[in-house]
Design a protein around this motif. Structure first.
Motif, mmCIF file in Angstrom:
data_model
loop_
_atom_site.group_PDB
_atom_site.id
_atom_site.type_symbol
_atom_site.label_atom_id
_atom_site.label_comp_id
_atom_site.label_asym_id
_atom_site.label_seq_id
_atom_site.Cartn_x
_atom_site.Cartn_y
_atom_site.Cartn_z
ATOM 1 N N GLU A 1 -15.554 -37.959 -3.856
ATOM 2 C CA GLU A 1 -15.316 -37.669 -5.060
ATOM 3 C C GLU A 1 -13.762 -37.179 -5.450
ATOM 4 O OE1 GLU A 1 -18.327 -34.256 -3.752
ATOM 5 O OE2 GLU A 1 -19.744 -35.862 -4.046
ATOM 6 N N LYS A 2 -13.198 -36.917 -4.031
ATOM 7 C CA LYS A 2 -11.708 -36.932 -4.583
ATOM 8 C C LYS A 2 -11.178 -37.179 -5.502
ATOM 9 C CE LYS A 2 -7.277 -36.476 -1.598
ATOM 10 N NZ LYS A 2 -6.673 -37.133 -0.925
ATOM 11 N N GLY B 1 -10.305 -37.060 -13.792
ATOM 12 C CA GLY B 1 -9.174 -35.315 -14.148
ATOM 13 C C GLY B 1 -10.737 -34.547 -14.202
ATOM 14 N N ALA B 2 -12.108 -34.614 -13.876
ATOM 15 C CA ALA B 2 -12.657 -33.223 -14.075
ATOM 16 C C ALA B 2 -13.609 -33.595 -12.338
ATOM 17 C CB ALA B 2 -14.142 -33.406 -15.033
ATOM 18 N N PRO B 3 -14.215 -32.542 -11.759
ATOM 19 C CA PRO B 3 -15.103 -32.607 -10.429
ATOM 20 C C PRO B 3 -16.692 -33.661 -10.835
ATOM 21 C CG PRO B 3 -14.733 -30.792 -11.840
ATOM 22 C CD PRO B 3 -14.156 -30.951 -12.616
ATOM 23 N N ILE B 4 -16.085 -34.531 -10.242
ATOM 24 C CA ILE B 4 -17.168 -35.012 -9.959
ATOM 25 C C ILE B 4 -18.212 -35.813 -9.188
ATOM 26 C CG2 ILE B 4 -18.512 -37.964 -10.227
ATOM 27 C CD1 ILE B 4 -16.286 -37.583 -12.864
ATOM 28 N N ASN C 1 -24.272 -33.732 -15.983
ATOM 29 C CA ASN C 1 -23.452 -33.375 -15.389
ATOM 30 C C ASN C 1 -22.710 -32.881 -14.547
ATOM 31 O OD1 ASN C 1 -25.161 -31.155 -17.826
ATOM 32 N ND2 ASN C 1 -26.896 -31.100 -15.639
ATOM 33 N N ASN C 2 -21.876 -34.481 -14.996
ATOM 34 C CA ASN C 2 -20.959 -34.995 -13.605
ATOM 35 C C ASN C 2 -21.642 -35.300 -12.854
ATOM 36 O OD1 ASN C 2 -19.320 -34.271 -15.434
ATOM 37 N ND2 ASN C 2 -18.097 -33.296 -14.745
ATOM 38 N N ALA D 1 -13.046 -37.670 -22.502
ATOM 39 C CA ALA D 1 -13.950 -36.621 -21.468
ATOM 40 C C ALA D 1 -13.550 -36.086 -21.173
ATOM 41 C CB ALA D 1 -14.991 -37.879 -20.694
ATOM 42 N N ALA D 2 -12.259 -36.363 -19.839
ATOM 43 C CA ALA D 2 -11.462 -36.057 -19.163
ATOM 44 C C ALA D 2 -11.162 -34.607 -20.053
ATOM 45 C CB ALA D 2 -10.340 -36.861 -18.975
ATOM 46 N N ASN D 3 -10.335 -34.520 -20.934
ATOM 47 C CA ASN D 3 -10.108 -33.537 -21.878
ATOM 48 C C ASN D 3 -11.410 -32.224 -21.760
ATOM 49 O OD1 ASN D 3 -7.801 -34.748 -21.753
ATOM 50 N ND2 ASN D 3 -7.739 -35.125 -24.081
ATOM 51 N N SER D 4 -12.999 -33.054 -21.776
ATOM 52 C CA SER D 4 -13.816 -31.687 -22.626
ATOM 53 C C SER D 4 -14.444 -31.321 -20.864
ATOM 54 C CB SER D 4 -14.599 -32.448 -23.171
ATOM 55 O OG SER D 4 -15.212 -33.949 -22.457
ATOM 56 N N GLY D 5 -13.887 -32.073 -19.797
ATOM 57 C CA GLY D 5 -14.490 -31.306 -18.608
ATOM 58 C C GLY D 5 -15.811 -32.289 -18.113
ATOM 59 N N LYS D 6 -16.312 -32.947 -19.321
ATOM 60 C CA LYS D 6 -17.536 -33.494 -19.084
ATOM 61 C C LYS D 6 -17.232 -35.440 -19.058
ATOM 62 C CE LYS D 6 -21.188 -29.999 -20.262
ATOM 63 N NZ LYS D 6 -22.049 -29.774 -20.711
#
Length: 559
Positions: free
Chosen positions: A486-487, A494-497, A460-461, A417-422
């Protein structure tokens, strides 16, 4: 012997320094014969309120004044009597020493009924009018509203907000302004020429700046300096009266900052200290000049209205060095020296805060700004050896690499999931314990709040977190707290959530929300021997027995 400010008090409108917006109006009223029956002069001390009142009095009563002229002749008997303070028809009253209603009745109301003896108008000049009592003001209302045709009132005050609106509405109000440095210097030049005194223009400019725009203060300072130095004044003699503030050195200091010459800045600071200069005074002048440059950068019109007047010579120098500063850097410099000024008092080396500020600005080092939602980071003391022994540093905060259990079934899902960005729900739950641990490093209390929540979905994160109580949700909705969460989510997954909090009153928190370490404690508690439980029950029974003996009653039910 008369002081300088009394000796050179203006005797006509032309001699009054500045206040052109008032002089033009009054001159036109006098020329057209449309003077008001009551005036209210308000403004700072020593800017010409009482002087203007006396000029008006002489002008309207002058025997030789022509119809088209607005200045008194200062030669007729009336003008001479008024100048000398001998005229019986001009009553000048100090309201500070005549505050009561009885003084108003006796000195003003009763006297106003009697026609003037020699002058055309009987004028009452009430100085410091705001000092009158409410009863005294009320007694004046009628006479000020409808005075006899030969009576005029002029009220002077430095605190117009203390004057009742009923009085203000019956008067023509004029607001006096502070006088500029250049105008004060011109008047002081006129005085020293008439007195035959030699003095450098830079000293006069220092007097004008020290006076703060008050002409009487400037003339008093000049009188003190003349009393010390005689007919020729040196800078050393002037420094005995005026606190030393060498603006040339301030401009040189700014020039060194622009050139990034920290050594010259520190040398200059220590030189001024050795010469006995007050460092706070130096910083005050420095901040004033930097503010003037800032206003010029924003809008040149602001400088004329709000900026400090430095005099002709210094204005040219400031204009030359200001080209080397941009507005963004200027704001940082002003803020840094304001901080240094506040730190001087608590420093055992007086000049050290200023030296540090100069060194930081010249080397391009800026002090870290405080994050309002991150107080725990500043107060906590993370062991340095933890960061060195396998940890990493993120945003200047050491973060310990937490061991991830290899037996976690959702580990591959979280990595993919981290690699895919979602990020999906399984990935969130898999590393939620790590999130709680990292949150604790940033904000200890926030980690306890997140233990009683439940991640219920992600789309959508955007992670939705459910709370049972509203005050927990409100805490998480705070901007600073949300930024921390969020940080940490971005670091862990590894993705903005982003997060959104909701309330679920039927929420039940599972034990697996607790971070590692708490479970062991809980298991230890559950693994206590049964004998301990029996001892606790026995102790509780003894407590109940003692309560029954003390207060009476009986046990109805026991669960």
């Amino acid at each position: 012997m008369a002081t300088l400010y009394r000796k050179y008090r203006p005797q006509n409108f032309k001699e009054v320094v500045n206040q052109n917006h008032i002089k033009i109006t009054l001159e036109n009223e006098i020329k057209t014969g449309k003077t008001a029956h009551a005036y209210l002069f308000c403004g700072p001390r020593g800017v010409g309120k009482t002087t203007m009142a006396r000029v008006i009095v002489k002008t309207i009563n002058c025997l030789k004044r022509k119809a088209a002229d607005s200045d008194p002749c200062n030669e007729c008997e009336i003008c001479k009597d008024i100048t000398a303070g001998r005229s019986l028809d001009i009553i000048e009253m100090d309201a500070a020493s005549h505050t009561g209603v009885e003084n108003v009745r006796e000195n003003i109301i009763a006297s106003a009924r009697v026609a003037p003896s020699r002058c055309k108008y009987k004028v009452f000049i009430i100085d410091e009018a705001h000092m009158l009592s409410i009863s005294a003001f009320n007694a004046l209302l009628k006479i000020i509203e409808e005075p006899p045709a030969y009576v005029m009132f002029i009220l002077c005050t430095t605190e117009v907000h203390k004057v009742p609106t009923t009085i203000i509405s019956r008067c023509q109000r004029f607001d006096f302004k502070r006088i500029g440095v250049n105008d004060i210097v011109k008047k002081l030049n006129y005085i020293i020429k008439n007195e035959g005194i030699k003095i450098d223009r830079s000293i006069l400019e220092s007097i004008a700046r020290q006076s703060g725009g008050h002409m009487r203060d400037a003339e008093s300072l000049l009188g003190q300096i003349v009393a010390i130095g005689g007919k020729e004044i040196t800078q050393e003699e002037a420094d005995l009266v005026i606190p030393r503030n060498d603006l040339n050195e301030v401009i040189n200091f700014i020039d060194f900052l622009i050139k990034k010459d920290s050594a010259s800045c520190i040398k200059l600071i220590n030189k001024l200290m050795d010469e006995g200069m007050d460092l706070k005074m130096f910083l005050n002048d420095l901040i004033e000049i930097l503010r003037k440059i800032m206003l010029t950068k924003i809008n040149p019109a602001l400088t004329q209205k709000f900026g400090l007047e430095l005099g002709e010579g210094l204005e040219i120098k400031v204009g030359e060095i200001s080209s080397g500063l941009n507005l963004e850097h200027l704001l940082v410099v002003i803020e840094r020296f304001m901080k240094a000024r506040n730190e001087i008092k608590g420093s055992f080396i007086t000049q050290l805060p200023v030296e540090l500020a100069a060194a930081e600005l010249c080397m391009g080092v800026s002090a870290p700004r405080a994050n309002p939602g991150n107080n725990e980071i500043r107060n906590s003391k993370l062991p340095a050896r933890q960061a060195l022994a396998g940890g990493e540093i993120r945003n200047n905060v050491p973060v310990v690499n937490q061991p991830i259990q290899a037996s976690s079934p959702a580990g591959p899902t979280a990595i993919s999931a981290a690699n895919s960005g979602k990020v999906d729900q399984d990935a969130v739950l898999a590393k939620w314990s790590e999130v709680l641990i990292r949150i604790k490093q940033h904000n200890h209390s926030l980690s306890f709040i997140l233990r009683v929540c439940k991640p219920i979905g992600i789309s959508n994160n955007e992670l939705t977190i459910a709370f049972k109580y509203k005050f927990h949700k409100n805490r998480v909705d705070e901007r600073a707290i949300k930024d921390i969460i969020e940080k940490v989510l971005r670091e862990v997954y590894g993705a903005p959530i982003t997060i959104s909090a909701i309330i679920d009153e039927n929420l039940e928190i599972a034990d697996n929300n607790m971070p590692p370490g708490n479970g062991a404690v809980q298991n230890d508690r559950q693994a206590k021997p049964a004998e301990d439980g029996k001892q606790e029950n026995k102790g509780q029974d003894n407590l109940v027995d003692s309560l029954l003996k003390t207060f009476g009653g009986k046990v109805v039910d026991s669960k």
